[in-house]
Design a protein around this motif. Structure first.
Motif, PDB file in Angstrom:
ATOM      1  N   PHE A   1     102.506  71.270  11.116  1.00 45.68           N
ATOM      2  CA  PHE A   1     102.822  71.189  12.548  1.00 45.68           C
ATOM      3  C   PHE A   1     101.590  71.516  13.400  1.00 45.68           C
ATOM      4  N   VAL A   2     100.889  72.572  13.038  1.00 41.77           N
ATOM      5  CA  VAL A   2      99.675  72.963  13.773  1.00 41.77           C
ATOM      6  C   VAL A   2      98.612  71.881  13.654  1.00 41.77           C
ATOM      7  N   LEU A   3      98.432  71.347  12.443  1.00 37.67           N
ATOM      8  CA  LEU A   3      97.454  70.278  12.232  1.00 37.67           C
ATOM      9  C   LEU A   3      97.812  69.046  13.061  1.00 37.67           C
ATOM     10  N   THR A   4      99.116  68.748  13.151  1.00 37.96           N
ATOM     11  CA  THR A   4      99.572  67.610  13.963  1.00 37.96           C
ATOM     12  C   THR A   4      99.190  67.796  15.423  1.00 37.96           C
ATOM     13  N   LEU A   5      99.474  68.971  15.961  1.00 35.69           N
ATOM     14  CA  LEU A   5      99.189  69.239  17.375  1.00 35.69           C
ATOM     15  C   LEU A   5      97.688  69.242  17.653  1.00 35.69           C
ATOM     16  N   LEU A   6      96.925  69.921  16.797  1.00 37.75           N
ATOM     17  CA  LEU A   6      95.478  70.014  17.016  1.00 37.75           C
ATOM     18  C   LEU A   6      94.787  68.664  16.807  1.00 37.75           C
ATOM     19  N   GLY A   7      95.120  68.002  15.700  1.00 38.49           N
ATOM     20  CA  GLY A   7      94.475  66.731  15.366  1.00 38.49           C
ATOM     21  C   GLY A   7      94.755  65.647  16.395  1.00 38.49           C
ATOM     22  N   ASN A   8      96.010  65.503  16.774  1.00 40.35           N
ATOM     23  CA  ASN A   8      96.366  64.461  17.734  1.00 40.35           C
ATOM     24  C   ASN A   8      95.879  64.785  19.143  1.00 40.35           C
ATOM     25  N   SER A   9      95.851  66.072  19.501  1.00 42.31           N
ATOM     26  CA  SER A   9      95.291  66.470  20.797  1.00 42.31           C
ATOM     27  C   SER A   9      93.805  66.146  20.853  1.00 42.31           C
ATOM     28  N   LEU A  10      93.121  66.367  19.745  1.00 40.47           N
ATOM     29  CA  LEU A  10      91.689  66.060  19.674  1.00 40.47           C
ATOM     30  C   LEU A  10      91.439  64.559  19.799  1.00 40.47           C
ATOM     31  N   ILE A  11      92.301  63.768  19.151  1.00 40.84           N
ATOM     32  CA  ILE A  11      92.199  62.305  19.262  1.00 40.84           C
ATOM     33  C   ILE A  11      92.383  61.866  20.716  1.00 40.84           C
ATOM     34  N   LEU A  12      93.410  62.398  21.374  1.00 40.43           N
ATOM     35  CA  LEU A  12      93.687  62.039  22.764  1.00 40.43           C
ATOM     36  C   LEU A  12      92.537  62.453  23.687  1.00 40.43           C
ATOM     37  N   ALA A  13      92.015  63.664  23.485  1.00 35.92           N
ATOM     38  CA  ALA A  13      90.919  64.158  24.324  1.00 35.92           C
ATOM     39  C   ALA A  13      89.659  63.332  24.115  1.00 35.92           C
ATOM     40  N   THR A  14      89.375  62.978  22.863  1.00 39.34           N
ATOM     41  CA  THR A  14      88.183  62.191  22.538  1.00 39.34           C
ATOM     42  C   THR A  14      88.238  60.822  23.201  1.00 39.34           C
ATOM     43  N   ILE A  15      89.383  60.156  23.096  1.00 43.10           N
ATOM     44  CA  ILE A  15      89.523  58.822  23.690  1.00 43.10           C
ATOM     45  C   ILE A  15      89.457  58.902  25.222  1.00 43.10           C
ATOM     46  N   LYS A  16      90.040  59.948  25.795  1.00 50.62           N
ATOM     47  CA  LYS A  16      90.015  60.104  27.256  1.00 50.62           C
ATOM     48  C   LYS A  16      88.595  60.343  27.773  1.00 50.62           C
ATOM     49  N   LEU A  17      87.811  61.144  27.036  1.00 49.72           N
ATOM     50  CA  LEU A  17      86.468  61.525  27.494  1.00 49.72           C
ATOM     51  C   LEU A  17      85.400  60.478  27.214  1.00 49.72           C
ATOM     52  N   GLU A  18      85.673  59.557  26.287  1.00 51.23           N
ATOM     53  CA  GLU A  18      84.673  58.557  25.905  1.00 51.23           C
ATOM     54  C   GLU A  18      85.035  57.183  26.477  1.00 51.23           C
ATOM     55  N   PRO A  19      84.338  56.742  27.524  1.00 55.66           N
ATOM     56  CA  PRO A  19      84.654  55.444  28.145  1.00 55.66           C
ATOM     57  C   PRO A  19      84.582  54.260  27.187  1.00 55.66           C
ATOM     58  N   SER A  20      83.686  54.334  26.187  1.00 52.49           N
ATOM     59  CA  SER A  20      83.542  53.215  25.250  1.00 52.49           C
ATOM     60  C   SER A  20      84.784  53.035  24.374  1.00 52.49           C
ATOM     61  N   LEU A  21      85.655  54.049  24.343  1.00 51.23           N
ATOM     62  CA  LEU A  21      86.883  53.968  23.536  1.00 51.23           C
ATOM     63  C   LEU A  21      88.085  53.505  24.361  1.00 51.23           C
ATOM     64  N   HIS A  22      87.843  53.140  25.604  1.00 55.43           N
ATOM     65  CA  HIS A  22      88.942  52.662  26.447  1.00 55.43           C
ATOM     66  C   HIS A  22      89.194  51.186  26.162  1.00 55.43           C
ATOM     67  N   GLN A  23      89.708  50.941  24.954  1.00 63.49           N
ATOM     68  CA  GLN A  23      89.994  49.602  24.463  1.00 63.49           C
ATOM     69  C   GLN A  23      91.417  49.564  23.901  1.00 63.49           C
ATOM     70  N   PRO A  24      92.017  48.363  23.788  1.00 63.02           N
ATOM     71  CA  PRO A  24      93.402  48.262  23.300  1.00 63.02           C
ATOM     72  C   PRO A  24      93.671  49.004  22.000  1.00 63.02           C
ATOM     73  N   MET A  25      92.763  48.894  21.033  1.00 63.00           N
ATOM     74  CA  MET A  25      92.960  49.545  19.735  1.00 63.00           C
ATOM     75  C   MET A  25      93.167  51.052  19.910  1.00 63.00           C
ATOM     76  N   TYR A  26      92.380  51.655  20.798  1.00 60.33           N
ATOM     77  CA  TYR A  26      92.456  53.103  20.995  1.00 60.33           C
ATOM     78  C   TYR A  26      93.600  53.495  21.921  1.00 60.33           C
ATOM     79  N   PHE A  27      94.025  52.586  22.788  1.00 63.45           N
ATOM     80  CA  PHE A  27      95.220  52.849  23.593  1.00 63.45           C
ATOM     81  C   PHE A  27      96.449  52.932  22.685  1.00 63.45           C
ATOM     82  N   PHE A  28      96.512  52.034  21.703  1.00 63.03           N
ATOM     83  CA  PHE A  28      97.605  52.092  20.725  1.00 63.03           C
ATOM     84  C   PHE A  28      97.526  53.384  19.916  1.00 63.03           C
ATOM     85  N   LEU A  29      96.300  53.812  19.612  1.00 60.87           N
ATOM     86  CA  LEU A  29      96.119  55.058  18.868  1.00 60.87           C
ATOM     87  C   LEU A  29      96.599  56.255  19.692  1.00 60.87           C
TER      88      LEU A  29
END
Length: 317
Positions: free
Chosen positions: A36-64
């Protein structure tokens, strides 16, 4: 007196946990908590990374992002009650709360499958018709696909609690499970449950058949396009972009398949095994998905490493 008690509709259910393993519930809670902790931390990190990196603002990463959000909601729907049972002996759950948990868990499972189909479509467009990728997978279409997947899950699962609400529950209130699973609740009813059983199995089969069929079709087309490429390097690069998605599909559908088959074929399989498979099906993919995408997707991996190094340098100053 007995007649009055018999015909009094029960107000709550008793979730046993894992039958036969009650003595080690406190230890079973440890891996559940870690997942449960790994789920929250890992997925929060994924969301934060995609939000902070403009180059990841693509459909593939929106689905992610959709997948990460769905995984956190799914894990929260199941794990919190599991931990309550394993660590605090919080076995009782209100009738309506049980139906609510059941609704959210099954809706989010169907939503997860829909997101995997959308991600397969994304890879199909990117590899088979790359020149039209930007014009086809617009932000509007990505949003619509997400909403369609959500609405499908909500509408398909909605009849389940509604059909259960019309059933009489008089004497049986003990659910041999760690969460309110549809069939486990239906079996306790003091009436004929043929409609409930038929609808439940039809929903499960239709989702698995349609979604796996669409994913398989996408990858058949992808493989056909890849093998037409003359360059070995181009083939490797094209297949490399699908690696994380294929791993996610295997992680998501394999435990589900084992759980489904063990219920239908494995009549002599102990109940504890059924429940462990069902728990693995809910918790493991949610925890593993961010790890898979973090390792297999170079853009995310590099950005996460950059974030950690920047944070480390900032602390050293």
């Amino acid at each position: 007196m007995v007649g009055n008690v018999t015909h009094q509709h029960i107000a709550s259910f008793f979730l046993v946990g894992i039958p036969g393993l009650e003595n080690v519930h406190c230890w079973i809670g440890v891996p559940v908590c870690l997942l449960f902790v790994l789920t929250l931390l890992g997925n929060s990190l994924i969301l934060a990374t995609i939000k902070l990196e403009p180059s990841l603002h693509q459909p593939m990463y929106f689905f992610l992002c959709m997948l990460a959000t769905n995984d956190m909601c799914l894990a929260s729907s199941a794990a919190l009650k599991m931990l309550g049972i394993f660590w605090f002996d919080a076995h009782w759950i209100d009738f309506d709360a049980c139906l609510t948990q059941m609704y959210f868990i099954h809706t989010l499972c169907i939503m997860e499958s829909a997101i995997l189909v959308a991600m397969a479509f994304d890879r199909f467009v990117a590899i088979c018709i790359p020149l039209h990728y930007v014009s086809i997978l617009t932000t509007s279409l990505v949003t619509k696909l997400g909403l369609v997947g959500l609405m499908r899950g909500m509408l398909m699962v909605l009849p389940c609690p509604l059909l259960i609400k019309r059933l009489p529950y008089y004497t049986k209130y003990v659910i041999p499970h760690v969460y309110c699973e549809h069939m486990a609740v239906v079996k306790l009813a003091s009436a004929n449950t043929l409609i409930n059983r038929a609808y439940g199995i039809s929903v499960a089969l239709s989702v698995i058949t349609v979604d796996l069929g669409l994913i398989a079709t996408s990858y058949i087309k992808i493989l056909q396009s890849v093998f037409r490429l003359s360059s070995q390097n181009a083939r490797s690069k094209a297949l490399g972009t699908c690696a994380a998605h294929v791993c996610t599909i295997l992680v998501s559908y394999t435990p589900a398949l084992f759980s489904f088959l063990s219920h239908r074929i494995g009549k002599k399989v102990p109940p504890s095994v059924h429940i462990i498979f069902a728990s693995v099906y809910l918790l493991v993919p949610c925890a593993v998905n961010p790890v898979v995408y973090g390792v297999k997707t170079k853009q995310i991996r590099d950005r996460v490493i950059d974030l950690f190094f920047t944070y480390k340098k900032f602390n050293e100053k």
